[in-house]
Design an enzyme around this catalytic site. Structure first.
Site, mmCIF file in Angstrom:
data_model
loop_
_atom_site.group_PDB
_atom_site.id
_atom_site.type_symbol
_atom_site.label_atom_id
_atom_site.label_comp_id
_atom_site.label_asym_id
_atom_site.label_seq_id
_atom_site.Cartn_x
_atom_site.Cartn_y
_atom_site.Cartn_z
ATOM 1 N N ASP A 12 0.809 -1.234 0.000
ATOM 2 C CA ASP A 12 0.000 0.000 0.000
ATOM 3 C C ASP A 12 0.833 1.270 0.000
ATOM 4 O O ASP A 12 0.422 2.293 0.554
ATOM 5 C CB ASP A 12 -0.964 0.024 1.202
ATOM 6 C CG ASP A 12 -1.898 -1.175 1.199
ATOM 7 O OD1 ASP A 12 -2.228 -1.664 0.105
ATOM 8 O OD2 ASP A 12 -2.285 -1.620 2.294
ATOM 9 N N LYS A 15 1.833 2.215 -5.055
ATOM 10 C CA LYS A 15 2.438 1.701 -6.300
ATOM 11 C C LYS A 15 1.548 1.959 -7.511
ATOM 12 O O LYS A 15 2.025 2.329 -8.585
ATOM 13 C CB LYS A 15 2.698 0.185 -6.172
ATOM 14 C CG LYS A 15 3.643 -0.179 -5.048
ATOM 15 C CD LYS A 15 3.752 -1.684 -4.863
ATOM 16 C CE LYS A 15 2.499 -2.350 -4.351
ATOM 17 N NZ LYS A 15 2.106 -2.013 -2.981
ATOM 18 N N GLY A 41 -4.532 -4.326 -3.850
ATOM 19 C CA GLY A 41 -5.535 -3.288 -4.101
ATOM 20 C C GLY A 41 -4.778 -2.033 -4.465
ATOM 21 O O GLY A 41 -4.166 -1.410 -3.610
ATOM 22 N N HIS A 42 -4.732 -1.722 -5.751
ATOM 23 C CA HIS A 42 -3.959 -0.574 -6.228
ATOM 24 C C HIS A 42 -4.915 0.538 -6.645
ATOM 25 O O HIS A 42 -5.695 0.372 -7.584
ATOM 26 C CB HIS A 42 -3.056 -0.983 -7.397
ATOM 27 C CG HIS A 42 -2.019 -1.995 -7.010
ATOM 28 N ND1 HIS A 42 -1.134 -2.551 -7.892
ATOM 29 C CD2 HIS A 42 -1.718 -2.559 -5.810
ATOM 30 C CE1 HIS A 42 -0.338 -3.400 -7.252
ATOM 31 N NE2 HIS A 42 -0.688 -3.419 -5.983
ATOM 32 N N THR A 130 -5.726 -11.528 3.605
ATOM 33 C CA THR A 130 -6.844 -10.870 2.924
ATOM 34 C C THR A 130 -7.976 -11.868 2.633
ATOM 35 O O THR A 130 -9.012 -11.483 2.100
ATOM 36 C CB THR A 130 -6.380 -10.259 1.596
ATOM 37 O OG1 THR A 130 -5.832 -11.313 0.792
ATOM 38 C CG2 THR A 130 -5.326 -9.182 1.807
ATOM 39 N N GLN A 260 1.983 -5.980 -3.208
ATOM 40 C CA GLN A 260 2.493 -6.113 -1.830
ATOM 41 C C GLN A 260 3.803 -5.309 -1.678
ATOM 42 O O GLN A 260 3.981 -4.323 -2.361
ATOM 43 C CB GLN A 260 2.700 -7.594 -1.445
ATOM 44 C CG GLN A 260 1.405 -8.370 -1.267
ATOM 45 C CD GLN A 260 0.737 -8.785 -2.564
ATOM 46 O OE1 GLN A 260 1.353 -9.376 -3.410
ATOM 47 N NE2 GLN A 260 -0.531 -8.483 -2.722
ATOM 48 N N LEU A 368 3.758 12.324 1.196
ATOM 49 C CA LEU A 368 4.468 13.317 1.996
ATOM 50 C C LEU A 368 3.456 14.299 2.601
ATOM 51 O O LEU A 368 3.607 14.740 3.742
ATOM 52 C CB LEU A 368 5.486 14.070 1.126
ATOM 53 C CG LEU A 368 6.395 15.014 1.906
ATOM 54 C CD1 LEU A 368 7.463 14.237 2.667
ATOM 55 C CD2 LEU A 368 7.053 16.048 1.009
HETATM 56 P P1 GDP Z 1 -0.789 0.348 -3.562
HETATM 57 O O1 GDP Z 1 -1.405 -0.922 -3.127
HETATM 58 O O2 GDP Z 1 0.672 0.404 -3.288
HETATM 59 O O3 GDP Z 1 -1.110 0.716 -4.981
HETATM 60 O O4 GDP Z 1 -1.447 1.483 -2.627
HETATM 61 P P2 GDP Z 1 -2.996 1.609 -2.222
HETATM 62 O O5 GDP Z 1 -3.763 2.109 -3.381
HETATM 63 O O6 GDP Z 1 -3.471 0.383 -1.559
HETATM 64 O O7 GDP Z 1 -2.891 2.681 -1.069
HETATM 65 C C1 GDP Z 1 -2.402 3.967 -1.297
HETATM 66 C C2 GDP Z 1 -3.494 4.969 -0.914
HETATM 67 O O8 GDP Z 1 -2.945 6.258 -0.810
HETATM 68 C C3 GDP Z 1 -4.582 5.110 -1.977
HETATM 69 O O9 GDP Z 1 -5.784 5.454 -1.343
HETATM 70 C C4 GDP Z 1 -4.089 6.264 -2.841
HETATM 71 O O10 GDP Z 1 -5.156 6.962 -3.495
HETATM 72 C C5 GDP Z 1 -3.458 7.136 -1.809
HETATM 73 N N1 GDP Z 1 -2.295 7.920 -2.258
HETATM 74 C C6 GDP Z 1 -1.324 7.574 -3.144
HETATM 75 N N2 GDP Z 1 -0.370 8.529 -3.181
HETATM 76 C C7 GDP Z 1 -0.755 9.477 -2.308
HETATM 77 C C8 GDP Z 1 -0.168 10.700 -1.860
HETATM 78 O O11 GDP Z 1 0.918 11.104 -2.261
HETATM 79 N N3 GDP Z 1 -0.857 11.410 -0.912
HETATM 80 C C9 GDP Z 1 -2.051 10.993 -0.399
HETATM 81 N N4 GDP Z 1 -2.641 11.737 0.520
HETATM 82 N N5 GDP Z 1 -2.620 9.846 -0.795
HETATM 83 C C10 GDP Z 1 -1.968 9.093 -1.728
HETATM 84 P P1 IMO Z 2 -0.905 -4.171 -2.258
HETATM 85 O O1 IMO Z 2 -0.483 -4.718 -3.581
HETATM 86 C C1 IMO Z 2 -0.945 -4.520 2.082
HETATM 87 C C2 IMO Z 2 -1.032 -8.563 3.748
HETATM 88 C C3 IMO Z 2 -2.274 -9.071 4.462
HETATM 89 C C4 IMO Z 2 -1.660 -10.034 5.453
HETATM 90 C C5 IMO Z 2 -0.507 -10.641 4.666
HETATM 91 C C6 IMO Z 2 -0.835 -11.983 4.022
HETATM 92 O O2 IMO Z 2 -2.194 -3.457 -2.293
HETATM 93 O O3 IMO Z 2 0.195 -3.376 -1.645
HETATM 94 P P2 IMO Z 2 -2.335 -12.678 1.935
HETATM 95 O O4 IMO Z 2 -3.795 -12.479 1.672
HETATM 96 O O5 IMO Z 2 -1.456 -12.085 0.892
HETATM 97 O O6 IMO Z 2 -1.949 -14.086 2.225
HETATM 98 O O7 IMO Z 2 -2.066 -11.882 3.311
HETATM 99 O O8 IMO Z 2 -0.180 -9.692 3.658
HETATM 100 N N1 IMO Z 2 -1.255 -8.070 2.374
HETATM 101 C C7 IMO Z 2 -1.175 -6.785 2.017
HETATM 102 N N2 IMO Z 2 -0.989 -5.674 2.768
HETATM 103 N N3 IMO Z 2 -1.047 -4.423 0.737
HETATM 104 C C8 IMO Z 2 -1.204 -5.519 -0.021
HETATM 105 O O9 IMO Z 2 -1.181 -5.488 -1.367
HETATM 106 C C9 IMO Z 2 -1.321 -6.772 0.616
HETATM 107 N N4 IMO Z 2 -1.510 -8.034 0.178
HETATM 108 C C10 IMO Z 2 -1.450 -8.818 1.266
HETATM 109 O O10 IMO Z 2 -2.963 -8.030 5.098
HETATM 110 O O11 IMO Z 2 -1.109 -9.329 6.537
HETATM 111 MG MG MG Z 3 -2.887 -1.620 -1.809
#
Ligand code: GDP
Ligand code: IMO
Ligand code: MG
Length: 462
Positions: A12, A15, A41-42, A130, A260, A368
């Site tokens: 999270d 990416k 979840g991107h 998850t 991840q 940031l």
């Molecule tokens: P990923 O799994 O690495 O793609 O990240 P996620 O989408 O799960 O989580 C990142 C969260 O932060 C999402 O809700 C994005 O919309 C949000 N986000 C990404 N970059 C920024 C940022 O620079 N500032 C803020 N406030 N939110 C961001």
């Molecule tokens: P993205 O791509 C954050 C965590 C789960 C759990 C552990 C194992 O959005 O960054 P799993 O279902 O993979 O066997 O769970 O890994 N986890 C994540 N945490 N971002 C993710 O993906 C994750 N995918 C799995 O919460 O702790």
């Molecule tokens: Mg994510």
């Protein structure tokens, strides 16, 4: 040119947003994912619309880009078609642009059920996964009983492999996971009744044969369901390693999208509180079928602070008002499960470890802006265990006990959201970033200052 984007923390890191931005800025022909499944979840914001991608690379939001689901992934066809439908509703066409590896493994309903039961049995020791069936699918892959996409699209093979799998899984659902205790008690109660031996034998047999049937999956229904999906997925299935290597020869640009993060890597992360694949950059070669010599740049993404969703050690966690403030401003709730994310200070020891094992040669700092309102900030610069400084340890019992050593800095206390050049960031924000860069021995190439596609500051010259 091949570049790779990977998370350096516990997932999270943002990416999805970074991949989307890079595709727009640098122009890629292909975006490819190499590991994981629908656990990811991107989140990407585009023209005021929010997209959350689970299996399909974020590149799909750019209409001329082709997307690859590599052999290292585990693909749940049900989740895939749900995602395709969601994208269609928002005007994104997937047909002809999605290439799924014939060697990736398929996640079935029974993997989801298996994970639910196994997490229940672990009780307080559960991974807090998850529940998308990721662990059980990789378990079957490495146990060499999995069903690959090339088998999934071949009806005859699919039926015979599904039958064999269902038989084993149903047996496990009936008698595994500590549920046998109930059966033992029922048999004991029956024997205590002092029935004539023949009658007792019959009753025990009856009990045994009917035991746990309600936990079984209906073989006919499951086979029919997957045969339909097999037909539907077939046009998307290819030898994606050949596809990618042909593209490389043609000089096409490829961006590899990690899911991840390195600290969730099954080899390099906080085992056993990890996922079951290799998010580390090196995993991309195996998970896509391309050679290590082909990768030109590894971009590591890290948040300006740290989050973790699910169980496991987290040395800089702030289970207090500071963490709550980060969660509230950063909207730190899981994009896949909606669970609140645990929050804490930036951990330079953990990120340095991730940079080392992945070979990241460029850093992107996201979120940031979330720190804009903090009067003071802390960066963890070292771990002390039993009076000595240590590196990021393998043993989680040690990681649980390390004392983080912090560098305290003054916050900049002004909004960074509208800033587009790194040079224009407040001096204290620049100082904060410079410390991260020095502590991780990696240059920062750009900084994200908000969730929207335009909220990125570039050109770091310090
Ligand atoms: P990923 O799994 O690495 O793609 O990240 P996620 O989408 O799960 O989580 C990142 C969260 O932060 C999402 O809700 C994005 O919309 C949000 N986000 C990404 N970059 C920024 C940022 O620079 N500032 C803020 N406030 N939110 C961001
Ligand atoms: P993205 O791509 C954050 C965590 C789960 C759990 C552990 C194992 O959005 O960054 P799993 O279902 O993979 O066997 O769970 O890994 N986890 C994540 N945490 N971002 C993710 O993906 C994750 N995918 C799995 O919460 O702790
Ligand atoms: Mg994510």
């Amino acid at each position: 040119m091949i570049k790779l984007v990977e998370g350096l923390q516990w997932g999270d890191e943002g990416k999805g947003k970074i991949v989307d931005w890079l595709v727009g800025k640098e122009g890629y022909d292909i975006v490819a994912r190499w590991q994981g499944g629908a656990n990811a979840g991107h989140t990407v914001w585009k023209n005021g619309k929010k997209f959350v991608l689970h299996l399909i690379p974020s590149g799909i939001l750019h209409k001329d880009v082709k997307c690859v689901l590599g052999n290292g992934m585990v693909v749940n066809p049900v989740a895939l078609f749900d995602e395709i439908e969601e994208l269609k509703k928002k005007g994104i066409k997937v047909e002809g642009r999605l290439f799924i590896s014939d060697r990736c493994h398929v996640t079935f309903d029974f993997h989801l059920r298996e994970e639910k039961y196994s997490e229940e049995v672990k009780g307080k020791d559960k991974i807090d996964s998850t529940l998308r069936g990721i662990g059980p699918t990789y378990h079957d892959k490495f146990g060499r009983i999995g069903i690959r996409m090339c088998d999934f699209i071949n009806k005859k093979t699919l039926v015979s492999k599904l039958e064999a799998n269902l038989e084993k899984k149903n047996w496990m659902f009936r008698f595994g996971y500590g549920k046998l205790r109930g059966l033992e008690e029922e048999i004991k109660a029956l024997l205590a009744k002092d029935l004539p031996p023949e009658q007792a034998k019959e009753k025990v047999h009856e009990l045994f044969m009917g035991y746990g049937k309600e936990r079984c999956l209906d073989k006919e229904k499951i086979i029919a369901k997957y045969l339909e999906l097999s037909e539907k997925i077939r046009p998307f299935v290819h030898d994606t390693s050949v596809f990618l290597n042909d593209a490389i020869r043609e000089g096409e640009n490829i961006l590899c999208e990690g899911a991840q993060g390195t600290l969730l890597d099954v080899d390099h992360g906080t085992y056993p509180y990890v996922t079951s694949s290799n998010p580390v950059a090196g995993g991309a070669c195996v998970g896509l079928g391309i050679g290590p010599t082909k990768i030109d740049q590894v971009i590591g993404v890290a948040k300006a602070y740290t989050t973790r969703v699910g169980a496991g050690p987290f040395p800089t966690e702030q289970d207090n008002q500071i963490g709550e403030k980060m969660r509230e401003i950063g909207e730190e709730y899981g994009a896949t499960t909606g669970r609140p994310r645990r929050c804490g200070w930036f951990d330079a020891v953990a990120v340095r470890h991730s940079v080392t094992v992945s070979g990241a040669n460029s850093l992107v700092i996201t979120k940031l802006d979330v720190l804009d309102e903090f009067e003071t900030l802390r960066i963890c610069t070292g771990y002390v265990y039993k009076g000595k400084f240590i590196d990021f340890p393998a043993q989680i019992e040690i990681l649980e006990e390390v004392k983080p050593i912090y560098l305290d800095l003054s916050g900049w206390e002004e909004s960074t959201r509208g800033i587009r050049r790194i040079e224009d960031l407040p001096p204290r924000a620049l100082d904060y970033l410079a410390k991260i860069s020095v502590l991780t021995a990696t240059k920062i190439s750009f900084v994200s200052v908000g969730p929207k596609e335009s909220q990125i500051a570039v050109r770091f010259t310090r």
